[in-house]
Motif scaffolding. Structure first.
Motif, PDB file in Angstrom:
ATOM      1  N   THR A   2       0.922  -1.244   0.221  1.00 47.93           N
ATOM      2  CA  THR A   2       0.000   0.111  -0.056  1.00 47.93           C
ATOM      3  C   THR A   2       0.943   1.047   0.027  1.00 47.93           C
ATOM      4  O   THR A   2       2.007   1.361   0.921  1.00 47.93           O
ATOM      5  CB  THR A   2      -0.975  -0.178   1.232  1.00 47.93           C
ATOM      6  OG1 THR A   2      -1.891  -0.972   1.151  1.00 47.93           O
ATOM      7  CG2 THR A   2      -1.675   1.298   1.589  1.00 47.93           C
ATOM      8  N   THR A  49      -1.387   2.417  -4.518  1.00 46.24           N
ATOM      9  CA  THR A  49      -2.520   1.599  -3.926  1.00 46.24           C
ATOM     10  C   THR A  49      -2.856   1.847  -2.626  1.00 46.24           C
ATOM     11  O   THR A  49      -2.001   2.522  -1.765  1.00 46.24           O
ATOM     12  CB  THR A  49      -2.271   0.063  -3.881  1.00 46.24           C
ATOM     13  OG1 THR A  49      -1.142  -0.100  -3.145  1.00 46.24           O
ATOM     14  CG2 THR A  49      -1.774  -0.467  -5.257  1.00 46.24           C
ATOM     15  N   GLY A  50      -4.064   1.459  -2.009  1.00 41.18           N
ATOM     16  CA  GLY A  50      -4.552   1.644  -0.880  1.00 41.18           C
ATOM     17  C   GLY A  50      -5.651   2.584  -0.760  1.00 41.18           C
ATOM     18  O   GLY A  50      -6.075   3.312  -1.296  1.00 41.18           O
ATOM     19  N   ILE A  51      -6.493   2.371   0.353  1.00 41.40           N
ATOM     20  CA  ILE A  51      -7.562   2.801   0.650  1.00 41.40           C
ATOM     21  C   ILE A  51      -7.077   4.181   1.155  1.00 41.40           C
ATOM     22  O   ILE A  51      -6.365   4.185   2.261  1.00 41.40           O
ATOM     23  CB  ILE A  51      -8.634   2.091   1.607  1.00 41.40           C
ATOM     24  CG1 ILE A  51      -9.176   1.300   0.726  1.00 41.40           C
ATOM     25  CG2 ILE A  51      -9.694   2.906   2.015  1.00 41.40           C
ATOM     26  CD1 ILE A  51     -10.047  -0.125   1.412  1.00 41.40           C
ATOM     27  N   ALA A  63      -9.985   5.391  -2.635  1.00 44.82           N
ATOM     28  CA  ALA A  63      -9.011   4.837  -2.805  1.00 44.82           C
ATOM     29  C   ALA A  63      -8.045   5.251  -3.766  1.00 44.82           C
ATOM     30  O   ALA A  63      -8.623   5.965  -5.062  1.00 44.82           O
ATOM     31  CB  ALA A  63      -9.433   3.324  -2.945  1.00 44.82           C
ATOM     32  N   ARG A  64      -6.596   5.070  -3.974  1.00 41.55           N
ATOM     33  CA  ARG A  64      -5.898   5.226  -4.997  1.00 41.55           C
ATOM     34  C   ARG A  64      -6.138   4.079  -5.919  1.00 41.55           C
ATOM     35  O   ARG A  64      -6.607   3.300  -6.123  1.00 41.55           O
ATOM     36  CB  ARG A  64      -4.323   4.819  -4.700  1.00 41.55           C
ATOM     37  CG  ARG A  64      -4.077   5.626  -3.264  1.00 41.55           C
ATOM     38  CD  ARG A  64      -2.530   5.862  -3.072  1.00 41.55           C
ATOM     39  NE  ARG A  64      -2.320   6.859  -1.801  1.00 41.55           N
ATOM     40  CZ  ARG A  64      -2.339   6.545  -0.510  1.00 41.55           C
ATOM     41  NH1 ARG A  64      -2.349   4.979  -0.314  1.00 41.55           N
ATOM     42  NH2 ARG A  64      -2.355   7.049   0.195  1.00 41.55           N
ATOM     43  N   THR A  67      -5.481   0.380  -6.440  1.00 37.73           N
ATOM     44  CA  THR A  67      -5.946  -0.370  -5.628  1.00 37.73           C
ATOM     45  C   THR A  67      -6.751  -1.627  -6.247  1.00 37.73           C
ATOM     46  O   THR A  67      -7.605  -1.337  -7.316  1.00 37.73           O
ATOM     47  CB  THR A  67      -6.869   0.298  -4.627  1.00 37.73           C
ATOM     48  OG1 THR A  67      -6.462   1.260  -4.148  1.00 37.73           O
ATOM     49  CG2 THR A  67      -7.432  -0.734  -3.480  1.00 37.73           C
ATOM     50  N   GLU A  71      -9.513  -6.044  -3.181  1.00 31.93           N
ATOM     51  CA  GLU A  71      -9.183  -5.177  -1.760  1.00 31.93           C
ATOM     52  C   GLU A  71     -10.236  -4.623  -1.082  1.00 31.93           C
ATOM     53  O   GLU A  71     -10.634  -4.462  -0.039  1.00 31.93           O
ATOM     54  CB  GLU A  71      -7.844  -4.549  -1.847  1.00 31.93           C
ATOM     55  CG  GLU A  71      -7.167  -4.330  -0.523  1.00 31.93           C
ATOM     56  CD  GLU A  71      -6.024  -3.157  -0.845  1.00 31.93           C
ATOM     57  OE1 GLU A  71      -5.271  -3.297  -1.773  1.00 31.93           O
ATOM     58  OE2 GLU A  71      -5.967  -2.332   0.022  1.00 31.93           O
ATOM     59  N   LEU A  72     -10.822  -3.781  -2.299  1.00 30.36           N
ATOM     60  CA  LEU A  72     -11.987  -2.828  -1.621  1.00 30.36           C
ATOM     61  C   LEU A  72     -13.239  -3.580  -1.337  1.00 30.36           C
ATOM     62  O   LEU A  72     -13.704  -3.474  -0.207  1.00 30.36           O
ATOM     63  CB  LEU A  72     -12.459  -1.798  -2.988  1.00 30.36           C
ATOM     64  CG  LEU A  72     -11.754  -0.732  -3.416  1.00 30.36           C
ATOM     65  CD1 LEU A  72     -12.249  -0.100  -4.673  1.00 30.36           C
ATOM     66  CD2 LEU A  72     -11.526   0.231  -2.386  1.00 30.36           C
ATOM     67  N   THR A  95      -8.454  -3.300 -11.021  1.00 33.23           N
ATOM     68  CA  THR A  95      -8.190  -2.178 -10.182  1.00 33.23           C
ATOM     69  C   THR A  95      -9.250  -1.260 -10.303  1.00 33.23           C
ATOM     70  O   THR A  95     -10.105  -1.147 -11.446  1.00 33.23           O
ATOM     71  CB  THR A  95      -6.843  -1.410 -10.383  1.00 33.23           C
ATOM     72  OG1 THR A  95      -6.865  -0.971 -12.023  1.00 33.23           O
ATOM     73  CG2 THR A  95      -5.745  -2.520 -10.336  1.00 33.23           C
ATOM     74  N   SER A 163      -6.814   8.998  -7.883  1.00 34.11           N
ATOM     75  CA  SER A 163      -7.637   8.228  -6.880  1.00 34.11           C
ATOM     76  C   SER A 163      -9.187   8.582  -7.171  1.00 34.11           C
ATOM     77  O   SER A 163      -9.359   9.553  -7.979  1.00 34.11           O
ATOM     78  CB  SER A 163      -7.211   8.696  -5.345  1.00 34.11           C
ATOM     79  OG  SER A 163      -7.658  10.317  -5.256  1.00 34.11           O
TER      80      SER A 163
END
Lengths: 344, 484
Positions: A2, A49-51, A63-64, A67, A71-72, A95, A163
């Motif tokens: 992330t 990536t990552g929330i 989120a990015r 991501t 994962e979401l 993604t 994002s």
């Protein structure tokens, strides 16, 4: 992994601008089968990536771009929530950025909306190398033009999405799929009712002479509707993910697959083509044929596009039949650095 | 200003009753729903056909005359305020329902058809058009597209952008754009989405195809009564957090409750600090289950009383007060200034406290009515335009509220649009790069800047004069606040 990789991404865009080079945006390449390939240096969102923010009581997740949708789903699922839209994951790798750029929707689309419907805001880098924010995290926002939604289906040709904020919904407390064995004609008739009746529907699919209708809501309401629809078979809930992600047996093999978008309530189904999977109460058809355009009579606004394994596919995702599309591209990306070759 | 040559050309293409130049006769057109902004147009044209619209646009372009498009004139941001030297293109005569397609569950209509007339036309089939702005009796669907209008039911059913499947747009350069239709998507850029809420800056909508929904079999409205405003606010988050998506979730504060009750006698408790109206719809069993949960949540969060309306008449009575909230303000003050900020739900409490504080600073009372479910606030600043300085004070007060909305992560307008009213606040919400992007986007459709010029997006010079350009990644107003 992330992380915020936005500085590197922006630097790469600015560097490409200075050197007058094109960049080809890629996430996990889950939709690489879609033609054509863009020209230019790889601009990868894999490390971005990552929330960024998720508050369940706001019904929004930010989120990015890199991501994974999975994962979401996991993060939202832990709070008993889900994305309002239901974009395909393709190979489990789709993604957030790719879902926006492609704009595809799963079987819930007529009832729960598309990515475009669920998108509340984006942060992007335009073809001037400028970082910009449009829309936001609130449900209602009419300040400025709706640039966020313009990004949906634009295949990355207007800018790099960094994002995005998407609308979130509570997971339904009870879900059941009603399955009835019907022929194609009967399925058409029944599908019309799916729009007209106030059933708690969250998906429809016709394949192998069976009409599948997903019902979601409280248990009594779902069971009532299921009875009315005359369900006579049971099916696993995973059926719907398989349809959405093209992992259902219908999608196996490497024959030429077309996506056909028909009008709501349309009756112009591809009769000369035997192998079809139909979603959206009849409005989205997946068909195996060498040339869908020659076997399907399309009505006004209806369209057929090559999806996988179509020989000599020279179509471009963004046509410039009218000057406004060309000018819009130039308004965002005057040097044509983003995904060159995607726009005619 | 009058332009005899242009007028002559209009007369050659439009019937005499479609052209108004008489100074007294153009007067009703000098303002839209926000009457503080007035300008008398030199000519009003009311085309009856698409061909006539195209002629008006072509003649205007050829002679460099600006065009302001107007629907029913109910807008609340001055977006349809005429321009002195411009043509006011009024679409109200194009008001035919072209087609109702019961298989597709769509209606295709001309832009001047009122919002409510669409539902009226399909009610016999058990269908309706979901977005319901308060002005739905009068506002036109073309105007709804231009403003991306919402309403009390958009929490569950979405805004105009979610309910319109296709439009036809005439550009100032003479093309007709057919965007969307009855399909769920179209190849290429989503120009349909771009046109939604574009405030008449990009083209003129001449046809609209909307999605129709089946009437829900059952409906119920709950009225929660609170002796404390924050408790009502907490209930909103709790209801949403519990997984219920109400069809509508509206809140009113003490001043708004009393004004509405005195005006229409909806049976609201006049000593309450706040009320929450929660509409639930769906199948009978779903509504029954949701109503039980919402009622429990309201009580847990401190509601002193929860009343339930189950019949059509009772539901209407509960809504009557809410829908009359704006006209009811006339009983409290000669004028009011309605704001339209939209904020994350968790910030509602903080924003209300700030509004109360500002009310003391500017010495003007404020009543709060809002779409609590989606965080869209409508503070109504009460003032008397005949009192020296009050209008200006109300405007400054309103501006401060919007600045605060932006600072807590919200937006300056949730559903009323920017128009001419919120141009200054646009400078706060958007950076120079973003505003430039908007200007380039507009130029793609209207290179000569003839469509509704001066509205919706401020010129950069205006922002620098204010000295209030939004600064990204640096200093922002209210640095003490958490951004998210």
């Amino acid at each position: 992994m992330t992380g915020d990789d936005s500085e590197r991404l922006i630097t790469q865009v600015r560097s490409a601008l200075e050197r007058d080079r094109a960049v080809s945006i890629e996430g996990e390449a889950s939709k690489a089968f879609l033609g054509p390939r863009a020209d230019g240096e790889l601009l990868s969102t894999r490390g971005h990536t990552g929330i960024i923010e998720y508050r369940p009581d706001e019904l929004v997740v930010t989120a990015r771009a890199g991501t994974l949708l999975s994962e979401l789903d996991a993060a939202l699922g832990a709070e008993n929530q889900m994305l309002a839209c239901d974009p395909p994951h393709f190979g489990g790798k789709g993604t957030l950025g790719g879902a926006i750029a492609a704009g595809f929707s799963g079987p819930a689309r007529p009832w729960q909306g598309s990515v475009r419907d669920g998108l509340l805001g984006v942060e992007l880098v335009n073809g001037y190398g400028e970082r910009m924010q449009f829309g936001g995290q609130v449900m209602k926002n009419v300040a400025g033009y709706d640039v966020s939604r313009l990004m949906v289906g634009a295949r990355g040709t207007l800018g790099l999405i960094l994002s995005a904020s998407l609308k979130v919904l509570p997971r339904p407390e009870y879900t059941r799929t009603a399955v009835v064995a019907v022929d194609r004609v009967e399925a058409c008739g029944r599908s019309l009712n799916l729009l007209r009746k106030s059933f708690p529907i969250s998906g429809s699919c016709y394949v192998d002479n069976h009409l599948y209708v997903r019902l979601s809501g409280n248990e009594a309401a779902v069971e009532d509707a299921s009875e009315t629809l005359g369900a006579d078979l049971e099916v696993e809930e995973s059926f719907w993910d398989q349809v959405r992600d093209h992992e259902h047996p219908f999608f196996q093999g490497n024959r030429p697959l077309w996506r056909v978008s028909l009008a709501r309530g349309s009756s112009s189904h591809p009769e000369n083509c035997q192998e079809q999977l139909v979603e959206w109460a009849g409005a989205q058809v997946w068909a195996y044929t060498d040339d869908a355009q020659s076997v399907i009579e399309l009505g006004e606004g209806e369209h057929a596009t090559p999806f996988r394994n179509v020989a000599a596919d020279s179509s471009k995702p963004i046509g410039t039949e009218d000057k406004y599309v060309r000018r819009l591209k130039a308004a965002f990306d005057p040097q044509d650095i983003f995904n060159r070759g995607m726009v005619v | 200003m009058s332009n005899p040559r242009v007028l002559e050309l209009f007369r050659a293409h439009l019937p005499p009753q479609s052209i108004i130049t008489d100074r007294a006769a153009v007067r009703p057109f000098e303002t839209d729903g926000i009457t503080a902004f007035r300008e008398r147009p030199w000519v009003v044209v009311l085309p009856e056909t698409v061909e006539q619209v195209r002629s008006v646009l072509q003649i205007s372009r050829d002679h460099g005359v600006p065009v302001v498009t107007r629907g029913a004139g109910t807008g609340l941001s001055g977006g349809a305020r005429p321009i002195q030297d411009g043509v006011l293109l009024t679409m109200s005569k194009m008001s035919k329902v072209i087609e109702v397609d019961l298989d597709a569950c769509t209606a295709t209509v001309e832009p001047g058809v009122t919002n409510l007339a669409i539902s009226d036309a399909v009610r016999e089939h058990g269908l309706y058009y979901a977005p319901d702005p308060s002005s739905q009796i009068a506002c036109s669907i073309g105007g709804n597209v231009a403003e991306n209008s919402g309403g009390v039911h958009c929490l569950k059913y979405g805004l105009t952008v979610h309910n319109v499947l296709g439009i036809r747009v005439q550009t100032i350069e003479g093309e007709e754009l057919v965007l969307g239709g009855k399909t769920y998507d179209s190849p290429g850029y989503d120009l349909l989405a771009l046109m939604m809420g574009s405030e008449g800056m990009l083209g003129v909508v001449t046809q609209v195809t909307v999605k129709l929904l089946p009437e829900p079999p059952d409906k119920r409205v709950l009225l929660g009564v609170y002796d404390d405003l924050p408790k009502a606010g907490d209930s909103v988050s709790a209801i949403i957090g519990a997984g219920v998506i109400p069809a509508g979730l509206e809140m009113m504060d003490a001043l708004a409750i009393r004004a509405a009750e005195e005006y229409v006698h909806a049976g609201y408790p006049i000593d309450a600090a706040a009320i929450l109206l929660c509409e639930l719809d769906g199948s009978a069993s779903q509504v029954e289950a949701d109503a039980g949960r919402v009622s429990d949540i309201m009580k847990t969060k401190g509601a002193i009383n929860v009343r339930t309306a189950t019949t059509e008449e009772e539901c209407e009575l509960f809504w009557k007060g809410r829908k009359a909230a704006f006209p009811a303000m006339g009983r409290l003050a000669p004028d009011y200034y309605c704001m339209d900020g939209s904020v994350p739900r968790h910030a509602i409490g903080r924003v209300l406290s700030e509004i109360t504080r500002l009310s003391t600073v500017y010495q003007l009372p404020v009543a709060n009515v809002f779409h609590a479910g989606d965080g869209n606030l409508h503070p109504l600043v009460l003032y008397d335009a005949n009192k020296e300085g009050e209008l200006q004070r109300a405007e400054t007060f309103g501006g401060k509220i919007l600045e605060y909305c932006v600072a807590v992560g919200g937006t300056i307008t949730g559903e009323h649009g920017v128009g001419v009213e919120k141009l200054d606040q646009m400078c706060l919400q958007f950076s120079e790069a973003e505003l430039n992007q908007f200007h380039r986007l507009k130029a793609a459709f209207d290179p000569g800047a003839l469509m509704n010029p001066g509205k919706a997006v401020p010129a950069l010079a205006r922002c620098s004069e204010l000295g209030g350009m939004h600064v990204h990644e640096g200093k922002v107003p209210h640095p003490e606040l958490e951004r998210f």
